[in-house]
Motif scaffolding. Structure first.
Motif, PDB file in Angstrom:
ATOM      1  N   THR A  11     -12.425  -2.336   3.962  1.00 22.80           N
ATOM      2  CA  THR A  11     -11.528  -1.634   3.337  1.00 22.80           C
ATOM      3  C   THR A  11     -11.183  -0.732   2.430  1.00 22.80           C
ATOM      4  O   THR A  11     -10.708   0.095   2.085  1.00 22.80           O
ATOM      5  CB  THR A  11      -9.794  -2.640   4.057  1.00 22.80           C
ATOM      6  OG1 THR A  11      -9.692  -3.330   2.749  1.00 22.80           O
ATOM      7  CG2 THR A  11     -10.227  -2.799   5.583  1.00 22.80           C
ATOM      8  N   ARG A  12     -11.390  -1.863   0.866  1.00 22.21           N
ATOM      9  CA  ARG A  12     -11.460  -1.276  -0.052  1.00 22.21           C
ATOM     10  C   ARG A  12     -12.799   0.111  -0.489  1.00 22.21           C
ATOM     11  O   ARG A  12     -12.091   1.300  -0.736  1.00 22.21           O
ATOM     12  CB  ARG A  12     -11.177  -2.450  -0.979  1.00 22.21           C
ATOM     13  CG  ARG A  12      -9.955  -2.266  -1.752  1.00 22.21           C
ATOM     14  CD  ARG A  12      -9.675  -4.222  -1.982  1.00 22.21           C
ATOM     15  NE  ARG A  12      -9.097  -4.602  -1.393  1.00 22.21           N
ATOM     16  CZ  ARG A  12      -7.771  -4.658  -2.391  1.00 22.21           C
ATOM     17  NH1 ARG A  12      -7.724  -3.945  -3.005  1.00 22.21           N
ATOM     18  NH2 ARG A  12      -6.907  -5.394  -1.367  1.00 22.21           N
ATOM     19  N   LEU A  13     -13.789  -0.273  -0.131  1.00 22.26           N
ATOM     20  CA  LEU A  13     -14.681   0.389  -0.498  1.00 22.26           C
ATOM     21  C   LEU A  13     -14.777   2.278   0.348  1.00 22.26           C
ATOM     22  O   LEU A  13     -15.165   3.117   0.224  1.00 22.26           O
ATOM     23  CB  LEU A  13     -16.640  -0.100   0.293  1.00 22.26           C
ATOM     24  CG  LEU A  13     -16.707  -1.093  -0.908  1.00 22.26           C
ATOM     25  CD1 LEU A  13     -18.505  -1.519  -0.674  1.00 22.26           C
ATOM     26  CD2 LEU A  13     -17.332  -0.450  -2.039  1.00 22.26           C
TER      27      LEU A  13
ATOM     28  N   GLY B  49      -6.843  -5.365   4.281  1.00 20.98           N
ATOM     29  CA  GLY B  49      -8.837  -6.543   4.798  1.00 20.98           C
ATOM     30  C   GLY B  49      -8.238  -7.312   6.099  1.00 20.98           C
ATOM     31  O   GLY B  49      -9.360  -7.423   6.847  1.00 20.98           O
TER      32      GLY B  49
ATOM     33  N   GLY C 101     -11.950   2.466   1.816  1.00 20.93           N
ATOM     34  CA  GLY C 101     -10.860   2.987   1.098  1.00 20.93           C
ATOM     35  C   GLY C 101      -9.746   3.790   2.795  1.00 20.93           C
ATOM     36  O   GLY C 101      -8.897   4.656   2.655  1.00 20.93           O
TER      37      GLY C 101
ATOM     38  N   GLY D 171       0.892  -1.665  -0.048  1.00 19.71           N
ATOM     39  CA  GLY D 171      -0.190   0.354  -0.431  1.00 19.71           C
ATOM     40  C   GLY D 171       0.107   1.219   0.133  1.00 19.71           C
ATOM     41  O   GLY D 171       0.502   2.359  -0.258  1.00 19.71           O
TER      42      GLY D 171
ATOM     43  N   GLU E 204     -11.859  -7.417   3.186  1.00 19.71           N
ATOM     44  CA  GLU E 204     -10.982  -6.699   1.851  1.00 19.71           C
ATOM     45  C   GLU E 204     -12.271  -5.388   1.624  1.00 19.71           C
ATOM     46  O   GLU E 204     -11.513  -4.351   1.058  1.00 19.71           O
ATOM     47  CB  GLU E 204     -10.722  -8.058   0.895  1.00 19.71           C
ATOM     48  CG  GLU E 204      -9.475  -8.939   1.207  1.00 19.71           C
ATOM     49  CD  GLU E 204      -8.248  -8.529   1.645  1.00 19.71           C
ATOM     50  OE1 GLU E 204      -8.220  -7.028   0.495  1.00 19.71           O
ATOM     51  OE2 GLU E 204      -7.932  -9.178   1.916  1.00 19.71           O
ATOM     52  N   THR E 205     -13.583  -5.773   1.240  1.00 12.35           N
ATOM     53  CA  THR E 205     -14.730  -4.734   1.456  1.00 12.35           C
ATOM     54  C   THR E 205     -14.755  -4.281   1.905  1.00 12.35           C
ATOM     55  O   THR E 205     -14.652  -2.456   0.958  1.00 12.35           O
ATOM     56  CB  THR E 205     -15.553  -5.867   1.076  1.00 12.35           C
ATOM     57  OG1 THR E 205     -15.436  -7.379   0.242  1.00 12.35           O
ATOM     58  CG2 THR E 205     -16.967  -5.249   0.099  1.00 12.35           C
TER      59      THR E 205
END
Lengths: 237, 118
Positions: B19-21, B28, B23, A150, B16-17
Motif C-alpha cells: 500500500t505504501r509503495l 496495510g 500509494g 490518512g 503495509e509495503t
C-alpha cells in the motif's frame, strides 16, 4: 522501607505499570459486563476506559506516559485486522449463495453510514478535521484509525467515535429490526457488522449464530470498502 | 502457533509495503487481511494452521480498543464543544445504515430467489 513517592516516580515512568493497568481495567470491565448478563449498555471497553481515564486524572499522568505502556496492546490491532480473514474463511460456504445480497447490502449500508454521518456533521457545523475523524466511524477500530490518520483526522478521537458507534448499534439493532419486520438472520447480522463493526458482531453472536457469522463478514468487508469510500465521501463535503 | 503468528505478521508487513509503495488509500493491515484470506482459500492445510491463532487473537478484540479509547482524555474539550453534532451524526447514521443495509439484503435476496431463513 523506601519512600512511596520514590517508588511511585520509578513505576509511573515505567511501561509495565500502564500495560498492567490496561489489562486489569479490561478484566474488570469484562467482569462487569458478565455480571450484567452482557447487557449492551455495560460495555467492557467503556468501563475500562472510564476506569483508566479516572486513574490518569487522579495520578496526574499524561496520555503520552500512559501510552508508552499501552502501546504493546495497541500494536496488536494490526495483526488482529489481518486475523479477520479467519471468520471470512470459516463462513466461505455461506458467502457464495448470498453473494449478490451481500454486495448490495454492503454498498448501501456502508455508503449510508459514511454519507449520512458526514451530511449531519456538516449541517451541524463540524470542522473539516472533525469530519475526517468521523468519516470511518462504522469501520472496525484498527482500520478506522488508519483511515482517519490518512485523511488528516484524529485517530485517538476516531477510536472513541468507533466505540460509541458500536455501542449505539448494539443497543438499537434488535428493536429496530423487529419494528421493520426483518426476520432474515443473515440480513440482520450482516447489516449489524457493516454499521456497528466488532461490538455489533459480538451482540449478533449473542442473538443468533447465523446473525453472528454474517456480522463478521459484514465487518470484514466494510473495513475494506470504508477505506475506499471515506476519502471519496469526504471530498464531497 | 509461532508459524501462524509469523504468517499473520508477514501478511501485515506485505500489506503495509504494497500500500505504501503503490500509494493506495487502503490501510496495510486490510490488504494483509485480503492476502491471508486468499492464502487460506488456496491451501486448506495453511487455513487449518491459521484458524486457532486467528480465533485466539480475535477473542479479545475489544481489549485492543482500550489504549486508543483512553485517548478521549485529550479530546474532552472538542467533544464538549461539538457534543450535539457528534451525537446526532453517530446515532442517526448508525440507525439509517442498519435499516438500509438489512432492507437492501432482504430485497436483493428476494429478487435473486435466495433462501431467507425466516
Amino acid at each position: 522501607m523506601r519512600d512511596f513517592t520514590e517508588i511511585w516516580s520509578y513505576l509511573a515512568g515505567d511501561p509495565l505499570l500502564w500495560l498492567c493497568a490496561t489489562l486489569v481495567a479490561y478484566v474488570l470491565g469484562d467482569a462487569a459486563s458478565r455480571a450484567m448478563g452482557r447487557a449492551p449498555w455495560m460495555n467492557p471497553v467503556l468501563v475500562a476506559t472510564l476506569l483508566l481515564g479516572l486513574l490518569l486524572w487522579l495520578t496526574g499522568t499524561s496520555y503520552a506516559t500512559y501510552f508508552e505502556g499501552a502501546q504493546f496492546v495497541h500494536f496488536l490491532l494490526g495483526p488482529a485486522t489481518v486475523a479477520l480473514a479467519v471468520p471470512l474463511w470459516t463462513q466461505r460456504h455461506a458467502l457464495r449463495p448470498a453473494l449478490l445480497p451481500i454486495i448490495a447490502a454492503l454498498l448501501a449500508g456502508s455508503a449510508t453510514a459514511v454519507l449520512s454521518a458526514l451530511a449531519i456533521g456538516h449541517a451541524m457545523g463540524l470542522s473539516p478535521q472533525l469530519l475526517a475523524t468521523l468519516a470511518p466511524k462504522s469501520a472496525t477500530a484498527p482500520v478506522a484509525l488508519g483511515i482517519s490518520e490518512g485523511l488528516g483526522g484524529s485517530p485517538t478521537l476516531t477510536a472513541v467515535l468507533v466505540i460509541l458507534t458500536g455501542i449505539i448499534g448494539a443497543i438499537v439493532v434488535t428493536p429496530l429490526m423487529n419494528a421493520l419486520r426483518i426476520r432474515d438472520w443473515r440480513a440482520r447480522g450482516f447489516a449489524t457488522g457493516v454499521a456497528a463493526h466488532g461490538i455489533g458482531t459480538a451482540r449478533a453472536l449473542q442473538v443468533h449464530p447465523q446473525a453472528g457469522a454474517f456480522a463478521g463478514i459484514g465487518m470484514a468487508l466494510n473495513a475494506m470498502l470504508t477505506s475506499l469510500l471515506a476519502p471519496w465521501a469526504l471530498g464531497i463535503f | 502457533m509461532i508459524h501462524a503468528l509469523s504468517l499473520i505478521l508477514i501478511c501485515q508487513l506485505a500489506g503495509e509495503t504494497v500500500t505504501r509503495l503503490a500509494g493506495w488509500p487502503i490501510p496495510g493491515p486490510v490488504l494483509g487481511m485480503a492476502m491471508l484470506f486468499a492464502l487460506m482459500l488456496a491451501s486448506t492445510r495453511l487455513a487449518a494452521l491459521i484458524v486457532p491463532a486467528g480465533t485466539g487473537i480475535l477473542r479479545h478484540l475489544s481489549l485492543l480498543f482500550v489504549p486508543a479509547a483512553v485517548g478521549v482524555v485529550g479530546h474532552l474539550p472538542v467533544l464538549a464543544a461539538n457534543g450535539l453534532g457528534v451525537a446526532l451524526a453517530l446515532i442517526v447514521s448508525t440507525v439509517l445504515a442498519l435499516a438500509v443495509g438489512a432492507g437492501t439484503f432482504v430485497l436483493v435476496a428476494r429478487l435473486t430467489g435466495g433462501r431467507g431463513d425466516a
